[in-house]
Design a protein around this motif. Structure first.
Motif, mmCIF file in Angstrom:
data_model
loop_
_atom_site.group_PDB
_atom_site.id
_atom_site.type_symbol
_atom_site.label_atom_id
_atom_site.label_comp_id
_atom_site.label_asym_id
_atom_site.label_seq_id
_atom_site.Cartn_x
_atom_site.Cartn_y
_atom_site.Cartn_z
ATOM 1 N N GLY A 1 0.821 -1.198 0.000
ATOM 2 C CA GLY A 1 0.000 0.000 0.000
ATOM 3 C C GLY A 1 0.849 1.239 0.000
ATOM 4 N N ALA A 2 0.241 2.322 -0.360
ATOM 5 C CA ALA A 2 0.949 3.595 -0.414
ATOM 6 C C ALA A 2 0.259 4.619 0.474
ATOM 7 C CB ALA A 2 0.985 4.110 -1.849
ATOM 8 N N PRO A 3 1.020 5.393 1.231
ATOM 9 C CA PRO A 3 0.410 6.460 2.024
ATOM 10 C C PRO A 3 -0.211 7.517 1.108
ATOM 11 C CG PRO A 3 2.672 6.037 2.711
ATOM 12 C CD PRO A 3 2.452 5.301 1.431
ATOM 13 N N VAL A 4 -1.415 7.944 1.451
ATOM 14 C CA VAL A 4 -2.141 8.962 0.685
ATOM 15 C C VAL A 4 -2.528 10.077 1.651
ATOM 16 C CG1 VAL A 4 -4.143 9.447 -0.754
ATOM 17 C CG2 VAL A 4 -3.063 7.194 -0.867
ATOM 18 N N TYR A 5 -2.237 11.312 1.283
ATOM 19 C CA TYR A 5 -2.509 12.471 2.124
ATOM 20 C C TYR A 5 -3.397 13.440 1.360
ATOM 21 C CZ TYR A 5 1.544 10.619 4.524
ATOM 22 O OH TYR A 5 2.415 9.788 5.183
ATOM 23 N N LEU A 6 -4.256 14.165 2.070
ATOM 24 C CA LEU A 6 -5.032 15.235 1.459
ATOM 25 C C LEU A 6 -4.256 16.530 1.670
ATOM 26 C CD1 LEU A 6 -8.738 14.441 2.421
ATOM 27 C CD2 LEU A 6 -7.415 13.710 0.426
ATOM 28 N N LYS A 7 -3.713 17.055 0.589
ATOM 29 C CA LYS A 7 -2.851 18.235 0.639
ATOM 30 C C LYS A 7 -3.567 19.410 1.298
ATOM 31 C CE LYS A 7 -0.042 21.233 -2.270
ATOM 32 N NZ LYS A 7 0.368 21.547 -3.643
ATOM 33 N N GLY A 8 -2.904 19.988 2.284
ATOM 34 C CA GLY A 8 -3.432 21.166 2.972
ATOM 35 C C GLY A 8 -4.496 20.874 4.006
ATOM 36 N N SER A 9 -4.847 19.599 4.185
ATOM 37 C CA SER A 9 -5.966 19.265 5.078
ATOM 38 C C SER A 9 -5.692 19.577 6.547
ATOM 39 C CB SER A 9 -6.367 17.801 4.915
ATOM 40 O OG SER A 9 -5.312 16.938 5.282
ATOM 41 N N HIS A 10 -4.444 19.814 6.896
ATOM 42 C CA HIS A 10 -4.149 20.181 8.279
ATOM 43 C C HIS A 10 -4.702 21.560 8.629
ATOM 44 C CE1 HIS A 10 -0.824 21.687 5.879
ATOM 45 N NE2 HIS A 10 -0.455 22.480 6.865
ATOM 46 N N PHE A 11 -5.112 22.335 7.599
ATOM 47 C CA PHE A 11 -5.714 23.644 7.832
ATOM 48 C C PHE A 11 -7.229 23.574 8.000
ATOM 49 C CE2 PHE A 11 -1.877 24.977 5.340
ATOM 50 C CZ PHE A 11 -1.264 25.683 6.360
ATOM 51 N N ASN A 12 -7.830 22.396 7.805
ATOM 52 C CA ASN A 12 -9.288 22.312 7.844
ATOM 53 C C ASN A 12 -9.829 22.627 9.234
ATOM 54 O OD1 ASN A 12 -10.878 19.924 9.216
ATOM 55 N ND2 ASN A 12 -8.868 19.081 8.645
ATOM 56 N N THR A 13 -11.054 23.134 9.260
ATOM 57 C CA THR A 13 -11.731 23.424 10.530
ATOM 58 C C THR A 13 -12.975 22.551 10.700
ATOM 59 O OG1 THR A 13 -12.955 25.225 9.481
ATOM 60 C CG2 THR A 13 -10.901 25.812 10.610
ATOM 61 N N ALA A 14 -13.190 21.618 9.786
ATOM 62 C CA ALA A 14 -14.402 20.790 9.810
ATOM 63 C C ALA A 14 -14.261 19.560 10.696
ATOM 64 C CB ALA A 14 -14.764 20.353 8.389
ATOM 65 N N VAL A 15 -13.050 19.019 10.809
ATOM 66 C CA VAL A 15 -12.840 17.779 11.554
ATOM 67 C C VAL A 15 -12.518 18.103 13.009
ATOM 68 C CG1 VAL A 15 -11.427 15.692 11.746
ATOM 69 C CG2 VAL A 15 -12.029 16.592 9.494
#
Length: 165
Positions: free
Chosen positions: A1-15
């Motif tokens: 498997g390969a790691p998959v990241y959502l770019k910029g998601s560390h800035f989200n305020t929804a989670v």
């Protein structure tokens, strides 16, 4: 498997800050959902990401896992960080050592080694001598934190995501 990241998601305020599992189709993640970054790592590679980054590891396309790998996971703390006792938070399994630190103590211990800017030979000697490690008492004394209300609330995010499928 390969790691998959959502770019910029560390800035989200929804989670929610305590969420462990995330449904990327939830409201508020629209701007990150299609910004997937995938990394094919090779032996010796290291990936470092922000703890709020939404990520996963994809399995093989055919769904059959035929190879195995070893992974070392960890957390990095910057200079001046303080220790936080995680008992009662659901994070207790990440801290089973007998380091003796109390909540809000400076994070200075061979259990939390300095790796930058320079290797600490004293810490290495303590690890080599067996001073740094875990024993059954460490595990039993901290495992009670898994059954708390805070732990249940934290892992509730898993069941929310599971129920949305």
């Amino acid at each position: 498997g390969a790691p998959v990241y959502l770019k910029g998601s560390h800035f989200n305020t929804a989670v929610d800050e305590q969420a462990v599992f995330v449904d990327i189709d939830q409201k508020g993640l629209e701007e990150y959902r299609d910004k997937k970054l995938e990394f094919r790592t090779m032996p010796g590679d290291m990936l470092i990401w922000h703890p709020r980054t939404i990520h996963k590891v994809d399995g093989p396309e055919d769904g059959i896992w035929t190879s195995y790998r070893r992974v070392l996971g960890g957390t990095v703390a910057k200079a001046g960080s303080l220790y936080h006792d995680k008992r009662g938070t659901g994070g207790v399994l990440s801290d089973l050592g007998r380091h003796g630190l109390r909540d809000m103590d400076p994070l200075k211990s061979s259990f939390f080694p300095i790796v930058y800017p320079k290797f600490d030979k004293t810490e290495a000697a303590e690890r080599d001598s067996g001073k740094v490690g875990r024993n059954p008492y460490d595990i039993v004394s901290k495992i009670g934190g898994m059954a708390t209300k805070a732990s249940g609330e934290r892992f509730n995010s898993f069941f929310k995501v599971l129920g949305s499928r």
